[in-house]
Scaffold this active site. Structure first.
Site, PDB file in Angstrom:
ATOM      1  N   ASN A  35      32.039  47.163  33.844  1.00 55.11           N
ATOM      2  CA  ASN A  35      32.347  45.927  34.547  1.00 55.11           C
ATOM      3  C   ASN A  35      31.029  45.318  35.020  1.00 55.11           C
ATOM      4  O   ASN A  35      29.958  45.918  34.891  1.00 55.11           O
ATOM      5  CB  ASN A  35      33.343  46.151  35.690  1.00 55.11           C
ATOM      6  CG  ASN A  35      32.814  47.028  36.800  1.00 55.11           C
ATOM      7  OD1 ASN A  35      31.648  46.983  37.180  1.00 55.11           O
ATOM      8  ND2 ASN A  35      33.690  47.862  37.346  1.00 55.11           N
ATOM      9  N   GLU A  38      28.957  47.535  37.540  1.00 53.53           N
ATOM     10  CA  GLU A  38      28.351  48.719  36.902  1.00 53.53           C
ATOM     11  C   GLU A  38      27.151  48.317  36.043  1.00 53.53           C
ATOM     12  O   GLU A  38      26.093  48.945  36.102  1.00 53.53           O
ATOM     13  CB  GLU A  38      29.389  49.426  36.031  1.00 53.53           C
ATOM     14  CG  GLU A  38      30.526  50.049  36.814  1.00 53.53           C
ATOM     15  CD  GLU A  38      31.739  50.393  35.957  1.00 53.53           C
ATOM     16  OE1 GLU A  38      32.559  51.195  36.436  1.00 53.53           O
ATOM     17  OE2 GLU A  38      31.881  49.857  34.839  1.00 53.53           O
ATOM     18  N   ASP A 107      40.707  51.245  31.957  1.00 53.09           N
ATOM     19  CA  ASP A 107      41.243  52.200  30.984  1.00 53.09           C
ATOM     20  C   ASP A 107      42.085  51.484  29.935  1.00 53.09           C
ATOM     21  O   ASP A 107      42.058  51.830  28.758  1.00 53.09           O
ATOM     22  CB  ASP A 107      42.092  53.269  31.686  1.00 53.09           C
ATOM     23  CG  ASP A 107      41.280  54.122  32.638  1.00 53.09           C
ATOM     24  OD1 ASP A 107      40.096  54.365  32.351  1.00 53.09           O
ATOM     25  OD2 ASP A 107      41.828  54.538  33.668  1.00 53.09           O
TER      26      ASP A 107
END
Length: 173
Positions: A35, A38, A107
């Site tokens: 993301n 990160e 996920d």
């Protein structure tokens, strides 16, 4: 070592990275899906209010530093950005949704990207499917499965050409 073993077996490796300061352990994977936060931490490039040029710079740095061809930056309400070597970055906007819970969205992106690519779906189409799936996921509390029917209906309702010219629903199912 797992990535090296997968490469020897001609098996692609898709990574939803942990929120850590160094992605070195993912070196050589086929795809990484950090993301914005990160990616900003790892590259040390501020992406809080990043414009397209900054996001492209972050993605290209990840590609170079990690020897990863496909970088998919997930950008919350801004959708996703795909960076592939030698190609213009592809942005896939998201639909405005009532967000209930973002648990499982990353996920879901990874799972749908990997499943789509494993079934021969082009990267732009795979990104479109993953984006739609993540949107469906955040509308539900907790980690909830999204069915293929729900996903395909969402893509069709969106009015995008995410299924490709020559694909039928049955081929994706």
């Amino acid at each position: 070592s797992l990535i090296k073993l997968a490469k020897k077996m001609n098996t692609p490796v898709f990574v939803d990275p942990a929120a850590i300061k160094n992605f070195g352990k993912y070196h050589g994977a086929d795809c990484i899906t950090p993301n914005r936060t990160e990616a900003s931490v790892v590259t040390q490039i501020n992406a809080t209010e990043a414009d397209d040029a900054t996001l492209h710079k972050i993605g290209r740095k990840l590609q170079k530093d990690l020897a990863i061809e496909n970088v998919v930056l997930t950008l919350d309400r801004q959708g996703m950005l795909l960076l592939k070597p030698g190609q213009t970055p592809l942005s896939v906007p998201t639909l405005v949704r009532e967000v209930y819970d973002v648990t499982g969205a990353g996920d879901m992106v990874l799972a749908v990207l990997a499943a789509a690519r494993a079934n021969g779906v082009d990267w732009p189409e795979a990104l479109e499917l993953a984006n739609a799936a993540a949107g469906l996921e955040v509308e539900k509390f907790g980690v909830v499965p999204i069915t293929l029917d729900e996903l395909l209906l969402a893509v069709l309702q969106r009015g995008r050409a995410a299924l490709g010219k020559h694909r039928t629903l049955e081929q994706l199912a």
